[in-house]
Design a protein around this motif. Structure first.
Motif, PDB file in Angstrom:
ATOM      1  N   VAL A 278       0.830  -1.191   0.000  1.00 52.79           N
ATOM      2  CA  VAL A 278       0.000   0.000   0.000  1.00 52.79           C
ATOM      3  C   VAL A 278       0.871   1.249   0.000  1.00 52.79           C
ATOM      4  O   VAL A 278       1.853   1.332   0.724  1.00 52.79           O
ATOM      5  CB  VAL A 278      -0.926   0.011   1.238  1.00 52.79           C
ATOM      6  CG1 VAL A 278      -1.771   1.274   1.251  1.00 52.79           C
ATOM      7  CG2 VAL A 278      -1.808  -1.225   1.226  1.00 52.79           C
TER       8      VAL A 278
ATOM      9  N   THR B  95      -3.878   3.603  -1.671  1.00 52.05           N
ATOM     10  CA  THR B  95      -4.091   2.858  -2.910  1.00 52.05           C
ATOM     11  C   THR B  95      -3.045   1.779  -3.014  1.00 52.05           C
ATOM     12  O   THR B  95      -1.963   1.873  -2.453  1.00 52.05           O
ATOM     13  CB  THR B  95      -3.992   3.778  -4.133  1.00 52.05           C
ATOM     14  OG1 THR B  95      -2.690   4.376  -4.159  1.00 52.05           O
ATOM     15  CG2 THR B  95      -5.037   4.888  -4.064  1.00 52.05           C
ATOM     16  N   SER B  96      -3.345   0.733  -3.730  1.00 51.08           N
ATOM     17  CA  SER B  96      -2.456  -0.413  -3.811  1.00 51.08           C
ATOM     18  C   SER B  96      -1.645  -0.369  -5.083  1.00 51.08           C
ATOM     19  O   SER B  96      -2.156  -0.039  -6.154  1.00 51.08           O
ATOM     20  CB  SER B  96      -3.282  -1.703  -3.767  1.00 51.08           C
ATOM     21  OG  SER B  96      -2.471  -2.813  -4.021  1.00 51.08           O
TER      22      SER B  96
ATOM     23  N   PRO C 191      -5.731  -4.392  -4.040  1.00 52.80           N
ATOM     24  CA  PRO C 191      -6.110  -3.835  -2.743  1.00 52.80           C
ATOM     25  C   PRO C 191      -6.016  -4.871  -1.634  1.00 52.80           C
ATOM     26  O   PRO C 191      -6.195  -6.063  -1.848  1.00 52.80           O
ATOM     27  CB  PRO C 191      -7.560  -3.389  -2.971  1.00 52.80           C
ATOM     28  CG  PRO C 191      -8.057  -4.256  -4.076  1.00 52.80           C
ATOM     29  CD  PRO C 191      -6.864  -4.486  -4.969  1.00 52.80           C
TER      30      PRO C 191
ATOM     31  N   ASP D  36      -7.120  -1.726   2.859  1.00 47.63           N
ATOM     32  CA  ASP D  36      -7.763  -0.736   1.996  1.00 47.63           C
ATOM     33  C   ASP D  36      -9.277  -0.820   2.070  1.00 47.63           C
ATOM     34  O   ASP D  36      -9.960   0.198   2.023  1.00 47.63           O
ATOM     35  CB  ASP D  36      -7.337  -0.956   0.538  1.00 47.63           C
ATOM     36  CG  ASP D  36      -5.848  -0.805   0.339  1.00 47.63           C
ATOM     37  OD1 ASP D  36      -5.328   0.279   0.629  1.00 47.63           O
ATOM     38  OD2 ASP D  36      -5.211  -1.782  -0.097  1.00 47.63           O
TER      39      ASP D  36
ATOM     40  N   ARG E 205     -14.445   1.490   1.844  1.00 50.53           N
ATOM     41  CA  ARG E 205     -13.059   1.946   1.776  1.00 50.53           C
ATOM     42  C   ARG E 205     -12.647   2.392   3.175  1.00 50.53           C
ATOM     43  O   ARG E 205     -13.439   3.014   3.900  1.00 50.53           O
ATOM     44  CB  ARG E 205     -12.923   3.113   0.794  1.00 50.53           C
ATOM     45  CG  ARG E 205     -11.470   3.471   0.474  1.00 50.53           C
ATOM     46  CD  ARG E 205     -11.403   4.762  -0.327  1.00 50.53           C
ATOM     47  NE  ARG E 205     -12.047   4.668  -1.616  1.00 50.53           N
ATOM     48  CZ  ARG E 205     -11.457   4.226  -2.729  1.00 50.53           C
ATOM     49  NH1 ARG E 205     -10.218   3.808  -2.691  1.00 50.53           N
ATOM     50  NH2 ARG E 205     -12.124   4.199  -3.868  1.00 50.53           N
TER      51      ARG E 205
END
Length: 768
Positions: free
Chosen positions: A404, A414-415, A419, A499, A545
């Motif tokens: 991440v 964000t990955s 995620p 995430d 999220r």
């Protein structure tokens, strides 16, 4: 692990009602996580360090002591020389033998064994083998040879010293400690039969040839319950007792007056606050050695006694102690006797108030277990400098850091590849169903987070078998508030560095295309995602999220209220729910009615809770009450889709009690709130048919067809709430065929028959 046996650090803070130093919280979480990670040594160390802190809140201290139970080793694993044997002596039928007290005398070893007329369950429930309902104790004096073989077994006839009848229904001398003093055997014991209130008093009996010759009551039976004083063995002319361990208080018995006086008091380490008396204190290495117990109660009524060796120095300071341990299983074990036999120690203990045991162990192995108590100042300094993180959290955090990165534009994580996803499951006892729930996500989530709301069965063992190293457990004591539990789950998921969080109840299963889900989560700009049920009747906001932009509200049928951000419907995932038995549904509905009745009284302007109150009332057949609740929901001008559906449900209830004309009006009111729900005119048509108004039924049915999904434009209406798919597909044609035939339009009825069959086939083909 069991229900109510754990609590998270965050919840502990809430329960204590104060702001607490965050430094100890990761250490407390380790007392939970280490068990599931298999790090028993780390969990034990975390518990011991926490219990050394004077500033630890009481709620957290209790939960830490409960967690400590699961790290207590068997004594046989700590001392290789350990050996034990059951004590078998003849007792009356229906009576037990337990809590023996062995001691050294000038002519060798002897012991007293207690027998009583009751049986005890693990929940501390008692069944008494006595027509008068009196708990009765008989004690036996037993001589042993050097090989611990039992010689004569003689009943101690103490009738002369008992009130008859007892003033309280617990009669006899309980849990004796045997000690040699001034040329005779003496036994200290607890009595409860001297006062109608049953207050526990300490008594001292002098024995001659197993016959009591003298009784001294050492306490007044007024000020407080007194139990478990520990005699000092080996003193020539003075009899002393360890009265308490924290503080360490020494009492001296005066032979002339028969009274006890306080002789010494010393401050004890913080960990000893919960220690209770156990065996005699015997001379060892210039001080005194004893075996004490630490009793822990649990919310389900159970109790566990752990043991520790403690050593007092010559100045009566508790200077060394061992780790906690158990002899056999977790439960009620009580050691009341300790003697030395050459280089060995002999311990006598009882188990579950029904078994008596002798243990031998090399004294050197016991001494090796002893260590000075932890210094609280050093522990506090270590926590301030480098707070501990649990092994499980460290691994998860490291994994999260490796995948991440920060997005400076959005401020969200964000990955770089895919995620990181955590599934969250609130559960109590669900051993029969949780397996399939977790199997539906284990292959594509990174962490399975189980929120234990009060587990007493094998649910966590099953979760561990399925999730393996992916499993993380957090405890949340249940308090009739699903929103609080779900918010806790989202916060816990965010703390793990993920995430996204996916909610999954134990009675649900997720059906997904893994590649589509990962791609969708990577691409979406939404902050929460709705997922549809497999039969299409409704959807839930299920994927969030992290950290979540919003919170759940409501004690049951909770709703997620967004704080900014946006929501989307996620394709590629469906959820299925297990059906409930009639009894399961009844219990749930009754629980929800009780909760929602209180909640609507406190929140009279919030329509959602009136809807779900009506839903539960309708489920139990309380239709008149349900109609009132549904109408209140619609009148409060909340979410238009919910208001309209509330009137749909009110119309259902009106039909149940044969009031079809009012059902038509309810549907019309619902359409005024939201004109896009095709089920409303369908149900109005059915109600008109029931009311004997076939022409009206035709008009309503044709309106419903226009608003439906077969030959209509209902598919273009955005909806995320409840649906009744038959009402959107074949339902209006069903009404139409019967109404037209009654009106004499046979051709129209035949056409409606064909459309009815085609619409039903189309719905089934759509999987609805």
């Amino acid at each position: 692990m069991r229900d109510g046996w754990h609590v998270s650090a965050g919840v502990a803070a809430d329960l204590d009602g104060s702001d607490m130093t965050a430094a100890w919280e990761p250490l407390f979480q380790t007392t939970i996580d280490a068990y599931y990670a298999g790090d028993l040594g780390g969990g034990l160390q975390a518990c011991e360090r926490l219990l050394s802190l004077p500033s630890l809140p009481e709620t957290t201290r209790l939960q830490t002591r409960r967690n400590l139970v699961f790290y207590a080793a068997r004594f046989s694993d700590l001392a290789p020389s350990f050996a034990e044997a059951a004590i078998e002596i003849p007792v009356a039928k229906g009576w037990s033998r337990y809590n023996p007290s062995i001691a050294n005398g000038p002519h060798g070893l002897a012991m007293i064994v207690r027998s009583a007329n009751y049986a005890m369950t693990p929940k501390l429930e008692y069944s008494i083998n006595d027509g008068e309902g009196v708990v009765r104790t008989t004690n036996f004096f037993v001589e042993l040879d050097a090989a611990l073989r039992m010689g004569a077994v003689r009943e101690i006839d103490d009738r002369e010293f008992r009130p008859d009848p007892p003033l309280f229904p617990v009669a006899g001398f309980e849990d004796c400690r045997l000690v040699w003093h001034r040329g005779a055997w003496w036994a200290s014991a607890t009595v409860r039969d001297r006062d109608p209130s049953g207050v526990c008093q300490m008594a001292l009996l002098r024995l001659e040839d197993a016959t009591p010759r003298e009784l001294r009551l050492l306490t007044d039976g007024i000020t407080r319950h007194e139990k478990n004083w520990m005699p000092l063995a080996g003193d020539k002319d003075v009899l002393r007792f360890v009265y308490s361990l924290s503080p360490t208080v020494l009492l001296r018995y005066d032979d002339a007056s028969g009274a006890v006086v306080r002789e010494t008091e010393r401050v004890a380490p913080e960990v000893a606050r919960s220690f209770s008396g156990g065996t005699q204190a015997i001379p060892v290495e210039g001080g005194r050695l004893s075996l004490i117990h630490d009793g822990v109660r649990f919310d389900d009524g159970g109790r566990v006694y752990l043991h520790r060796w403690v050593w007092f120095d010559a100045d009566w300071r508790l200077a060394r102690l061992s780790p906690p341990f158990r002899f056999q299983e977790l439960g009620v074990e009580f050691a009341a006797g300790l003697a030395r036999r050459g280089d060995e120690l002999v311990v006598s203990y009882g188990r579950w108030d029904r078994e008596a045991w002798l243990v031998t162990v090399d004294i050197d192995e016991v001494l090796e277990l002893l260590a000075p108590p932890l210094d609280p100042a050093e522990v506090e300094e270590e926590l301030a400098d480098a707070p501990l993180v649990s092994a499980a959290e460290s691994l998860l955090a490291a994994d999260a850091r490796s995948t991440v990165s920060a997005n400076p534009d959005s401020g969200l994580a964000t990955s770089s590849e895919s995620p990181t996803i955590v599934s969250t499951t609130l559960t109590g006892n669900s051993g029969e169903i949780i397996g399939d729930a977790l199997r539906s996500v284990v292959d594509w989530v990174d962490v399975i987070l189980v929120i234990d709301t009060g587990i007493t069965d094998n649910t966590l063992e099953i979760a561990r078998d399925i999730a393996g190293s992916k499993l993380v457990v957090r405890q949340f004591p249940w308090r009739d508030d699903f929103a609080a539990a779900r918010n806790f789950a989202l916060e816990a998921a965010a703390e793990l560095g993920a995430d996204w969080a996916v909610t999954l109840d134990s009675d649900e299963r997720l059906v997904i295309d893994e590649s589509e889900i990962c791609a969708a989560l990577s691409a979406t700009g939404a902050d929460s995602l709705h997922v549809k049920q497999v039969n299409g009747t409704y959807g839930k906001e299920r994927i969030f999220r992290l950290p979540a932009r919003g919170r759940y509200v409501g004690p049951t049928h909770e709703a997620f209220i967004r704080e900014g951000g946006n929501a989307e419907v996620l394709d590629g995932m469906l959820f299925a729910e297990l059906g409930k038995t009639h009894e399961q549904y009844r219990q749930k509905a009754e629980r929800d009615i009780a909760i929602l009745t209180r909640h609507t009284a406190e929140h009279p302007d919030d329509p959602r809770w009136f809807y779900y109150l009506g839903d539960s009332l309708a489920g139990l057949g309380r239709h008149d009450e349900a109609i009132v609740a549904f109408r209140v929901c619609a009148s409060l001008n909340g979410w238009d889709e919910e208001s309209a559906w509330a009137m749909y449900r009110a119309a259902e209830c009106l039909l149940k009690i044969d009031r079809p004309a009012e059902a038509i009006e309810a549907c019309a009111v619902g359409m005024a709130r939201h004109a896009g729900l095709g089920e409303l005119p369908w149900l109005a048509g059915f109600a008109a048919w029931r009311a004997g108004r076939p022409a009206q039924a035709v008009y309503w049915a044709r309106a419903s067809i226009t608003m439906g999904h077969f030959q209509g434009n209902g598919g273009s209406v955005p909806r995320i709430g409840f649906r009744h798919p038959p009402g959107l597909w074949e339902g209006p044609f069903d009404v139409l065929r019967f109404a037209l035939r009654q009106l004499g339009d046979e051709a129209g009825a035949d056409e409606a028959e064909q459309a009815f069959a085609a619409a039903m086939s189309a719905r089934i083909a759509a999987g609805l």
